[in-house]
Scaffold this active site. Sequence first.
Site, PDB file in Angstrom:
ATOM      1  N   LEU A 245       0.878  -1.321   0.023  1.00  0.00           N
ATOM      2  CA  LEU A 245      -0.009  -0.016   0.030  1.00  0.00           C
ATOM      3  C   LEU A 245       0.640   1.273  -0.200  1.00  0.00           C
ATOM      4  O   LEU A 245       1.608   1.537   0.764  1.00  0.00           O
ATOM      5  CB  LEU A 245      -0.997  -0.010   1.362  1.00  0.00           C
ATOM      6  N   ASP A 246       0.725   2.268  -1.012  1.00  0.00           N
ATOM      7  CA  ASP A 246       1.363   3.336  -1.125  1.00  0.00           C
ATOM      8  C   ASP A 246       2.766   3.122  -1.165  1.00  0.00           C
ATOM      9  O   ASP A 246       3.511   4.132  -0.869  1.00  0.00           O
ATOM     10  CB  ASP A 246       0.928   4.370   0.211  1.00  0.00           C
ATOM     11  N   GLU A 247       3.266   2.106  -1.880  1.00  0.00           N
ATOM     12  CA  GLU A 247       4.708   1.841  -1.851  1.00  0.00           C
ATOM     13  C   GLU A 247       5.000   1.990  -3.342  1.00  0.00           C
ATOM     14  O   GLU A 247       6.322   1.415  -3.573  1.00  0.00           O
ATOM     15  CB  GLU A 247       5.124   0.573  -1.164  1.00  0.00           C
TER      16      GLU A 247
END
Length: 302
Positions: A245-247
Amino acid sequence: MRVRLAHYAANTSGPRSKQSLMQFILTFSCPDTAGIVAGVTTVLARQGADITETHQFSDRNTGQLFMRLAFSTPAPHNMADIKTCLAPVAEQFGMNMRLHDAAVLPRMIIMVSRFDHALLNLLYQVRVGWLRAEIVAIVSNHPDSEATAQQAGVPYYYWPVNPQNKTEQEDKLRALVQSTQADLIVLARYMQVLSDNLSAQFSGRIINIHHSFLPSFKGARPYHQAYARGVKLIGATAHYVTADLDEGPIIEQETARVSHNLSPDDYIATGRGVESQVLARAVKLHTEHRVMLNGHRTIIFS
């Protein structure tokens, strides 16, 4: 049916002034060694190609060369012709190569929840021609943007998501991608986490706008977090979606200066403008084939 623009007209002077031109974009990566650029450009020259733009980057850490070339050829050259001519040099240097017809508009699905500022900006940029793409569908887990889609003449799909139907709704999205031949999925403030399977299936084809300047202030209410910490800069990050997530690999970022006399609502208002701009720029870079993945990083040929 895919939308293809008419061939770009040749310049009004010169030997090709009466010929229509085919426009192509070539991107490739391969182990960096001598002779690559000469090999590719020699093949293109034999086809009567004019190279109009070129960018390259050699990654010293990985030993990989990344390159993007825009070029034109006299009609009636087509994708198959050019690929056939480039195949020997691609095999010689072990290239991961992609060839794109620049006149074919990329097709994208936009996904949105309730905050529609990024969606509205994308619709506008497509309408005025700054963003050369075809929006084939808008998908939302809320009904709020249906009128916007109708006004734009874009099919709207209202698919509420909950833990019980998430798999079913993602299957609908897969089917929609296939039926519309979508090249890209854009999460324009779509506030649902996509499954690992879906993220992996469309790796490199889903762009998200994160309402924070990653990696700071992840998760919920980032502007409130920023306000509580008294930051002087806020921002937004557009990135490819991965299972982490969000990486995902970052495509574009921007910041805006704020001060102590602003409220959280002021932060949010400022952030909305930044988010809209950052997402539109990221989508434009992607649709113009200016983004190349290099592991967890991106190479941007702007």
